[in-house]
Design a protein around this motif. Structure first.
Motif, PDB file in Angstrom:
ATOM      1  N   ASN A 251     101.279   7.774  31.343  1.00 14.42           N
ATOM      2  CA  ASN A 251      99.907   8.006  31.529  1.00 14.42           C
ATOM      3  C   ASN A 251      99.401   9.304  31.027  1.00 14.42           C
ATOM      4  OD1 ASN A 251      97.158   7.944  33.002  1.00 14.42           O
ATOM      5  ND2 ASN A 251      98.116   9.520  34.142  1.00 14.42           N
TER       6      ASN A 251
ATOM      7  N   ASP B 203      96.588   9.896  28.511  1.00 17.12           N
ATOM      8  CA  ASP B 203      95.554  10.935  28.725  1.00 17.12           C
ATOM      9  C   ASP B 203      95.080  11.725  27.503  1.00 17.12           C
ATOM     10  OD1 ASP B 203      93.759  12.524  30.400  1.00 17.12           O
ATOM     11  OD2 ASP B 203      95.255  14.104  29.701  1.00 17.12           O
TER      12      ASP B 203
ATOM     13  N   MET C 194      93.353   9.959  24.765  1.00 20.77           N
ATOM     14  CA  MET C 194      92.095   9.677  25.170  1.00 20.77           C
ATOM     15  C   MET C 194      91.150  11.036  24.741  1.00 20.77           C
ATOM     16  SD  MET C 194      92.360   7.128  28.164  1.00 20.77           S
ATOM     17  CE  MET C 194      90.549   6.869  28.186  1.00 20.77           C
TER      18      MET C 194
ATOM     19  N   TRP D 197      91.736   6.297  20.212  1.00 20.72           N
ATOM     20  CA  TRP D 197      91.600   5.005  20.869  1.00 20.72           C
ATOM     21  C   TRP D 197      92.595   4.109  20.620  1.00 20.72           C
ATOM     22  CZ3 TRP D 197      89.256   6.716  24.644  1.00 20.72           C
ATOM     23  CH2 TRP D 197      87.955   7.878  24.323  1.00 20.72           C
TER      24      TRP D 197
ATOM     25  N   CYS E 127      98.078   1.846  26.966  1.00 16.66           N
ATOM     26  CA  CYS E 127      97.472   1.239  28.249  1.00 16.66           C
ATOM     27  C   CYS E 127      97.904  -0.052  28.653  1.00 16.66           C
ATOM     28  CB  CYS E 127      95.957   1.318  27.910  1.00 16.66           C
ATOM     29  SG  CYS E 127      95.363   2.888  27.765  1.00 16.66           S
TER      30      CYS E 127
ATOM     31  N   SER F  93      92.463   1.583  38.392  1.00 16.65           N
ATOM     32  CA  SER F  93      92.198   2.639  37.549  1.00 16.65           C
ATOM     33  C   SER F  93      92.853   2.229  35.893  1.00 16.65           C
ATOM     34  CB  SER F  93      93.235   3.855  38.108  1.00 16.65           C
ATOM     35  OG  SER F  93      92.878   5.033  37.292  1.00 16.65           O
ATOM     36  N   VAL F  94      94.138   1.710  35.972  1.00 18.23           N
ATOM     37  CA  VAL F  94      94.590   1.474  34.505  1.00 18.23           C
ATOM     38  C   VAL F  94      93.856   0.388  34.040  1.00 18.23           C
ATOM     39  CG1 VAL F  94      96.506   0.355  33.442  1.00 18.23           C
ATOM     40  CG2 VAL F  94      97.131   1.672  35.380  1.00 18.23           C
TER      41      VAL F  94
ATOM     42  N   THR G  24      90.940   2.283  32.536  1.00 15.75           N
ATOM     43  CA  THR G  24      91.309   2.846  31.278  1.00 15.75           C
ATOM     44  C   THR G  24      91.569   1.957  30.145  1.00 15.75           C
ATOM     45  OG1 THR G  24      92.796   4.368  32.916  1.00 15.75           O
ATOM     46  CG2 THR G  24      93.183   4.585  30.309  1.00 15.75           C
TER      47      THR G  24
ATOM     48  N   CYS H   7      88.940   2.416  26.389  1.00 17.83           N
ATOM     49  CA  CYS H   7      89.737   2.496  25.485  1.00 17.83           C
ATOM     50  C   CYS H   7      89.179   1.362  24.368  1.00 17.83           C
ATOM     51  CB  CYS H   7      91.414   2.336  25.204  1.00 17.83           C
ATOM     52  SG  CYS H   7      92.055   3.621  25.884  1.00 17.83           S
TER      53      CYS H   7
ATOM     54  N   HIS I  89      80.893   2.706  33.681  1.00 15.71           N
ATOM     55  CA  HIS I  89      81.489   2.530  32.452  1.00 15.71           C
ATOM     56  C   HIS I  89      81.137   1.110  31.895  1.00 15.71           C
ATOM     57  CE1 HIS I  89      83.700   6.108  31.402  1.00 15.71           C
ATOM     58  NE2 HIS I  89      84.077   6.107  32.938  1.00 15.71           N
TER      59      HIS I  89
ATOM     60  N   PRO J 209      88.384  11.685  37.742  1.00 10.92           N
ATOM     61  CA  PRO J 209      88.642  10.261  37.350  1.00 10.92           C
ATOM     62  C   PRO J 209      89.572   9.570  38.495  1.00 10.92           C
ATOM     63  CG  PRO J 209      88.945  11.539  35.448  1.00 10.92           C
ATOM     64  CD  PRO J 209      89.027  12.295  36.452  1.00 10.92           C
TER      65      PRO J 209
ATOM     66  N   VAL K 241      95.512   7.292  37.939  1.00 14.15           N
ATOM     67  CA  VAL K 241      96.032   6.154  37.338  1.00 14.15           C
ATOM     68  C   VAL K 241      97.573   6.239  37.699  1.00 14.15           C
ATOM     69  CG1 VAL K 241      94.684   6.709  35.440  1.00 14.15           C
ATOM     70  CG2 VAL K 241      96.739   7.975  35.594  1.00 14.15           C
TER      71      VAL K 241
END
Length: 386
Positions: free
Chosen positions: A193, A197, A200, A205, A212, A236-237, A240, A244, A282, A358, A361
């Protein structure tokens, strides 16, 4: 000389006598400060090399100041302790590194990362020379250095270190297992992770997306048990992954991940409402990018409704939601409404308080870090009698 020895004896024996007598008196801040100062004086006046004992007493005093909000005083004492260790007749590389890290941590808490950086770097080099780069303590210091770079937005050197940490974590997870499968997986996932991070943050991406997917596979492979509920982390993943894809312009690929994240978080026990608002925002941004304005607006309104319930005046949590909604209003030619929303955002920025972090993760923070292998020390740690 007799009075000096008596002073040292009293300082050493008093806590022991109190413990034997069953006394657990809690000292006030001035009393604890006085005890620490007396120990510094006693060890300074005692013949011989007492540098480590003096530095230890100074660092205890620094920690006391730090825990009571006296950051500047704490930094001053940590600097004094480091100076004592460096000027010792027989300076210890590991003890000096320990003092450097203590001072660096205090500076980091004060958001003085530029000052902390050379201290962490020096500690890392010293520890690696003595213990080897793959020692858990050295790896921990390397991560502190990577985070220090990241805090200063020095992403290039941070990325290099996070890559090295990831490779080491992968090797360890393959060669040395703790015996508990989900712990091994989460140890690896936590470092994975960190690498996601840093990609990102640099808007890489394409590099972040496949990692991810690996992260997602880990959390999906671990079943929900009485020991660990992974739904928050899995949500959370999923978020993420969606971010991306969305940021990379792959909106159709992103949409199901946002929806799964939302459904999963809502099914979790005692989920945090603000996290729902983050996902909704998002997801709305992604829908708006596909010109699905009606659907996006519904989600923006749901997110804003949540922020109104959980926010205090001045909280900046809802800024991303408002700014996304403003873009939608402009695209749909609702200029007057967008102006009102912009004024609301400006008011929040004027009295900005904080923004929530956030989604977490990884739930590894709740479980600590599993250290692999045995700890190697340069020398036996000294334990002062007082």
């Amino acid at each position: 000389m007799k009075s000096l020895l008596l002073t040292c004896l009293v300082l050493a024996v008093s806590p022991l006598c109190a413990a034997i007598a069953g006394e657990t008196k809690v000292l006030s801040l001035p009393e604890e400060e006085l005890v620490c100062r007396e120990r510094v004086v006693a060890w300074t006046a005692t013949p011989g090399d007492n540098a480590d004992f003096i530095a230890g007493a100074l660092e205890k005093l620094a920690a006391l100041y730090s825990s009571n909000g006296r950051g500047d005083d704490a930094i001053a004492k940590y600097k004094e302790a480091l100076s004592v260790r460096e000027k010792a007749p027989k300076p210890s590389a590991t003890f000096i590194a320990m003092s450097q890290l203590n001072l660096a941590e205090c500076l980091t808490l004060a958001h003085r990362d530029a000052e902390a950086e050379p201290l962490i770097l020096a500690a890392y080099i010293a520890q690696a020379n003595v213990l080897g780069d793959y020692n858990p303590h050295v790896q921990d210091t390397k991560k502190k250095l990577a985070v220090c770079y990241r805090n200063q937005k020095k992403y290039a050197p941070a990325e290099i270190l996070f890559k090295e940490l990831f490779v080491t974590a992968k090797k360890r997870s393959d060669s040395i297992a703790s015996g508990v499968a989900w712990i091994d997986e989460f140890c690896y996932a936590k470092q994975l992770n960190e690498l996601v991070d840093i990609y990102m943050r640099q808007k890489k991406w394409a590099e972040a997306s496949p990692l991810c997917q690996k992260l997602l596979a880990i959390y999906q492979s671990v079943s929900i048990t009485d020991q660990v509920d992974t739904r928050d982390s899995l949500a959370s993943v999923l978020l993420t992954v969606g971010i991306c894809y969305s940021k990379d312009g792959q909106y159709l690929l992103a949409e199901p991940y946002f929806q799964k994240a939302l459904e999963l978080l809502q099914s979790a026990r005692n989920h945090e409402p603000s996290y729902l608002a983050i996902i909704l925002t998002h997801q709305a941004n992604n829908l708006a990018a596909m010109a699905k304005y009606e659907q996006a607006e519904i989600l923006y309104k749901q997110a804003l409704s949540i922020w109104q319930r959980v926010n205090e005046p001045g909280d900046g949590d809802q800024l991303n939601t408002i700014e996304g909604y403003v873009v939608l209003l402009k695209k749909t030619n609702r200029i007057n409404e967008s102006i009102k929303m912009q004024a609301q955002a400006a008011q929040i920025k004027k009295h900005f308080v904080f923004t929530r972090l956030p989604l977490p993760v990884s739930c590894m923070d709740c479980w600590g870090t599993v250290e692999f292998g045995e700890t190697i020390s340069e020398e036996k740690t000294l334990t002062p009698p007082n």
